[in-house]
Write an enzyme that holds these catalytic residues in place. Structure first.
Site, PDB file in Angstrom:
ATOM      1  N   HIS A 112       0.342   4.531  -2.422  1.00 38.27           N
ATOM      2  CA  HIS A 112       0.107   5.882  -1.913  1.00 38.27           C
ATOM      3  C   HIS A 112       1.260   6.826  -2.239  1.00 38.27           C
ATOM      4  O   HIS A 112       1.063   8.037  -2.300  1.00 38.27           O
ATOM      5  CB  HIS A 112      -0.152   5.850  -0.404  1.00 38.27           C
ATOM      6  CG  HIS A 112      -1.528   5.368  -0.054  1.00 38.27           C
ATOM      7  ND1 HIS A 112      -2.159   5.672   1.128  1.00 38.27           N
ATOM      8  CD2 HIS A 112      -2.405   4.599  -0.740  1.00 38.27           C
ATOM      9  CE1 HIS A 112      -3.365   5.105   1.150  1.00 38.27           C
ATOM     10  NE2 HIS A 112      -3.532   4.447   0.031  1.00 38.27           N
ATOM     11  N   HIS A 129      -6.134  -5.636  -2.543  1.00 39.65           N
ATOM     12  CA  HIS A 129      -6.932  -5.913  -1.337  1.00 39.65           C
ATOM     13  C   HIS A 129      -7.169  -7.403  -1.114  1.00 39.65           C
ATOM     14  O   HIS A 129      -8.004  -7.772  -0.313  1.00 39.65           O
ATOM     15  CB  HIS A 129      -8.260  -5.156  -1.400  1.00 39.65           C
ATOM     16  CG  HIS A 129      -8.101  -3.664  -1.326  1.00 39.65           C
ATOM     17  ND1 HIS A 129      -9.132  -2.779  -1.549  1.00 39.65           N
ATOM     18  CD2 HIS A 129      -7.018  -2.890  -1.046  1.00 39.65           C
ATOM     19  CE1 HIS A 129      -8.694  -1.537  -1.413  1.00 39.65           C
ATOM     20  NE2 HIS A 129      -7.411  -1.570  -1.110  1.00 39.65           N
ATOM     21  N   ASN A 151      -3.959   8.432   4.734  1.00 37.42           N
ATOM     22  CA  ASN A 151      -2.772   7.902   5.424  1.00 37.42           C
ATOM     23  C   ASN A 151      -2.863   7.951   6.952  1.00 37.42           C
ATOM     24  O   ASN A 151      -2.305   7.086   7.636  1.00 37.42           O
ATOM     25  CB  ASN A 151      -1.524   8.686   5.001  1.00 37.42           C
ATOM     26  CG  ASN A 151      -1.226   8.532   3.519  1.00 37.42           C
ATOM     27  OD1 ASN A 151      -1.517   7.486   2.920  1.00 37.42           O
ATOM     28  ND2 ASN A 151      -0.656   9.567   2.898  1.00 37.42           N
ATOM     29  N   ARG A 168       0.815  -1.213   0.000  1.00 36.50           N
ATOM     30  CA  ARG A 168       0.000   0.000   0.000  1.00 36.50           C
ATOM     31  C   ARG A 168       0.852   1.268   0.000  1.00 36.50           C
ATOM     32  O   ARG A 168       0.491   2.273  -0.629  1.00 36.50           O
ATOM     33  CB  ARG A 168      -0.926  -0.017   1.218  1.00 36.50           C
ATOM     34  CG  ARG A 168      -1.946   1.095   1.212  1.00 36.50           C
ATOM     35  CD  ARG A 168      -2.968   0.900   2.317  1.00 36.50           C
ATOM     36  NE  ARG A 168      -4.053   1.875   2.255  1.00 36.50           N
ATOM     37  CZ  ARG A 168      -4.432   2.615   3.300  1.00 36.50           C
ATOM     38  NH1 ARG A 168      -3.816   2.501   4.459  1.00 36.50           N
ATOM     39  NH2 ARG A 168      -5.432   3.460   3.169  1.00 36.50           N
TER      40      ARG A 168
HETATM   41  C1  HEM Z   1      -9.053   1.659  -5.974  1.00 32.92           C
HETATM   42  C2  HEM Z   1      -8.979   2.524  -5.000  1.00 32.92           C
HETATM   43  C3  HEM Z   1      -8.560   2.171  -3.612  1.00 32.92           C
HETATM   44  C4  HEM Z   1      -9.176   2.548  -2.477  1.00 32.92           C
HETATM   45  C5  HEM Z   1     -10.412   3.426  -2.354  1.00 32.92           C
HETATM   46  C6  HEM Z   1      -8.459   1.965  -1.378  1.00 32.92           C
HETATM   47  C7  HEM Z   1      -8.779   2.145  -0.051  1.00 32.92           C
HETATM   48  C8  HEM Z   1      -8.221   1.452   0.989  1.00 32.92           C
HETATM   49  C9  HEM Z   1      -8.647   1.528   2.350  1.00 32.92           C
HETATM   50  C10 HEM Z   1      -9.759   2.443   2.874  1.00 32.92           C
HETATM   51  C11 HEM Z   1      -7.903   0.676   3.085  1.00 32.92           C
HETATM   52  C12 HEM Z   1      -8.012   0.416   4.587  1.00 32.92           C
HETATM   53  C13 HEM Z   1      -7.346   1.535   5.346  1.00 32.92           C
HETATM   54  C14 HEM Z   1      -7.652   1.537   6.814  1.00 32.92           C
HETATM   55  O1  HEM Z   1      -8.825   1.470   7.194  1.00 32.92           O
HETATM   56  O2  HEM Z   1      -6.698   1.662   7.619  1.00 32.92           O
HETATM   57  C15 HEM Z   1      -6.978   0.053   2.177  1.00 32.92           C
HETATM   58  C16 HEM Z   1      -6.045  -0.872   2.533  1.00 32.92           C
HETATM   59  C17 HEM Z   1      -5.151  -1.449   1.660  1.00 32.92           C
HETATM   60  N1  HEM Z   1      -4.985  -1.106   0.332  1.00 32.92           N
HETATM   61 FE1  HEM Z   1      -6.211   0.028  -0.768  1.00 32.92          FE
HETATM   62  N2  HEM Z   1      -7.415   1.239  -1.861  1.00 32.92           N
HETATM   63  C18 HEM Z   1      -7.431   1.337  -3.225  1.00 32.92           C
HETATM   64  C19 HEM Z   1      -6.514   0.782  -4.087  1.00 32.92           C
HETATM   65  C20 HEM Z   1      -5.407   0.058  -3.702  1.00 32.92           C
HETATM   66  C21 HEM Z   1      -4.313  -0.318  -4.554  1.00 32.92           C
HETATM   67  C22 HEM Z   1      -4.180   0.097  -6.018  1.00 32.92           C
HETATM   68  C23 HEM Z   1      -3.459  -1.061  -3.810  1.00 32.92           C
HETATM   69  C24 HEM Z   1      -2.162  -1.696  -4.213  1.00 32.92           C
HETATM   70  C25 HEM Z   1      -1.959  -2.233  -5.384  1.00 32.92           C
HETATM   71  C26 HEM Z   1      -4.024  -1.144  -2.492  1.00 32.92           C
HETATM   72  C27 HEM Z   1      -3.486  -1.856  -1.455  1.00 32.92           C
HETATM   73  C28 HEM Z   1      -3.996  -1.899  -0.179  1.00 32.92           C
HETATM   74  C29 HEM Z   1      -3.523  -2.809   0.843  1.00 32.92           C
HETATM   75  C30 HEM Z   1      -2.486  -3.897   0.645  1.00 32.92           C
HETATM   76  C31 HEM Z   1      -4.230  -2.509   2.011  1.00 32.92           C
HETATM   77  C32 HEM Z   1      -4.049  -3.140   3.395  1.00 32.92           C
HETATM   78  C33 HEM Z   1      -2.932  -2.404   4.126  1.00 32.92           C
HETATM   79  C34 HEM Z   1      -2.603  -2.917   5.511  1.00 32.92           C
HETATM   80  O3  HEM Z   1      -3.145  -3.918   5.964  1.00 32.92           O
HETATM   81  O4  HEM Z   1      -1.757  -2.273   6.168  1.00 32.92           O
HETATM   82  N3  HEM Z   1      -5.186  -0.428  -2.451  1.00 32.92           N
HETATM   83  N4  HEM Z   1      -7.189   0.555   0.919  1.00 32.92           N
END
Ligand code: HEM
Ligand code: NAG
Ligand code: NAG
Ligand code: NAG
Ligand code: NAG
Length: 335
Positions: free
Chosen positions: A73, A200, A101, A69
């Site tokens: 970002h 995800h 973030n 992530r």
């Molecule tokens: C398409 C639009 C996207 C949205 C709206 C989005 C939104 C989010 C949100 C809200 C979370 C949880 C954050 C939290 O509550 O702390 C999250 C986690 C995550 N996102 Fe996305 N995301 C998107 C695209 C992506 C992309 C492109 C990637 C990587 C290729 C990605 C990888 C991740 C990962 C791996 C997590 C888990 C992180 C952790 O456990 O520390 N996301 N994302």
């Protein structure tokens, strides 16, 4: 029937074929990035990064998701230039307190550990932005996903943009159109949107990122009708409507939370996508994204190949290259 099977088989073969070509003939350095960038100046850099990532993931599986992530970002704000890694100071505001973030982006200590190990071997040579790109690749591979050749040679920014972080990174309740637009603004198409969203397939989310859909999606006091009833019940138990800790976390892919696989897509097909922005990729009627979700749910190899292509594309967003930028000594601050 046989016809359809043939079509999808040849589509898979085509995708596999083109990915193999990518592997053997990495895209030439039209943007200044190329895989052998550190071949002379820091030949062991990838092995060093890989070993620190492996150690960190062994200690806490979630770190793989957190590192993946960070690369996303970073890249969506001023290109992949490690702007995300800069700490706030009394006279500088970085990106860490931006909405996507704050209390959420994590893994910064692991990045520090990688940087220390790399600096020890080759001081002042390897950028923090390249470290994020390689660590993301290693995190995916270690979680059971694909590998790819990472183009290198990014430099680190001497600035950051909290506005960029707030505006460019989609929110978890963005509309389908907004998702497409925000990706398009970064040169990424609908296929990239779908496969990169499948990042995800690993990691966790806090209640605060999806609570809206559990109780009051559109202000009419009703939950999101596309959520599976059993899943809704489970999520409401974790995230009660009032008076509790919205920092509770739950897997983005409840079926296989630490495994990089196609369950992300399969979940969407049965109303078990966690974020609004996950589920709408499938539920938006007649959309290209829905067709892609169905396809990748059934074609793991095609998903892996396309994920590799799309994340390389994401890593190539407006790269900061020599003579611009710098190689930070410490990823948290400008030299
Ligand atoms: C398409 C639009 C996207 C949205 C709206 C989005 C939104 C989010 C949100 C809200 C979370 C949880 C954050 C939290 O509550 O702390 C999250 C986690 C995550 N996102 Fe996305 N995301 C998107 C695209 C992506 C992309 C492109 C990637 C990587 C290729 C990605 C990888 C991740 C990962 C791996 C997590 C888990 C992180 C952790 O456990 O520390 N996301 N994302
Ligand atoms: C911010 O403050 C630090 C320490 O006081 C100083 O070294 C630095 O030059 C300042 N930076 C800017 C951009 O003013
Ligand atoms: C999305 O979430 C933000 C922040 O939680 C909120 O202010 C906004 O109203 C929501 N947008 C929609 C369309 O529900
Ligand atoms: C749902 O949200 C609307 C608008 O934000 C608010 O007026 C209403 O009271 C909420 N309903 C419930 C049941 O929380
Ligand atoms: C969530 O955690 C952050 C710090 O990690 C804290 O500032 C915030 O108050 C917490 N939110 C809730 C609702 O407990």
């Amino acid at each position: 029937m046989g016809q359809m099977e043939n079509t999808s088989t040849s589509l898979v073969l085509m995708l596999v074929g083109s990915a193999l070509m990518l592997w053997f003939h990495p895209i030439q350095a039209q943007n200044g990035l190329f895989h052998d960038y550190y071949a002379k100046s820091c030949p062991k850099v990838e092995a060093i990064i890989q070993s620190v990532v492996a150690k960190a993931v062994k200690k806490e599986a979630r770190i793989a998701a957190s590192l993946l992530r960070l690369h996303f970002h970073d890249c969506f704000v001023k290109g992949c230039d490690a702007s995300l890694l800069l700490d706030d100071t009394s006279n500088f505001t970085g990106e860490k307190t931006a909405n996507p973030n704050r209390n959420s982006a994590r893994g910064f200590n692991v990045v520090d550990n990688i940087k220390s190990a790399v600096e020890k071997a080759c001081p002042g040579v390897v950028s923090c932005a390249d470290i994020l790109a390689v660590a993301a690749r290693d995190s995916v591979l270690i979680s059971g996903g694909p590998s790819w050749v990472v183009p290198l040679g990014r430099r680190d920014s001497r600035g950051a943009s909290i506005q960029g972080a707030n505006n460019n990174i989609p929110q978890p309740n963005s509309t389908h159109q907004t998702l497409e637009t925000k990706f398009k603004l970064k040169g990424l198409n609908v296929v990239d949107l779908v496969v990169l969203s499948a990042g995800h397939t690993i990691g966790l989310s806090r209640c605060t990122s999806f609570k809206q859909r559990l109780y009051n999606l559109t202000g009419n006091g009703k939950p999101d009708p596309t959520v599976d009833q059993g899943y809704l019940k489970q999520l409401r138990t974790l995230c009660p409507q009032t008076g509790t800790d919205d920092n509770q976390t739950t897997p983005l892919d409840p079926v296989s939370p630490t495994k990089f696989d196609t369950n992300y897509f399969k979940n969407l097909e049965v109303g078990r996508g966690l974020l609004i922005t996950d589920e709408i990729l499938y539920t938006t009627k007649g959309s290209e994204t829905a067709a892609l979700v169905k396809f990748y749910a059934r074609h793991s190899q095609a998903f892996f190949q396309q994920f590799a292509k799309s994340i390389i594309k994401m890593g190539n967003i407006t790269p900061l290259i020599k003579p611009r930028g710098e190689i930070r000594k410490n990823c948290r601050k400008m030299n």
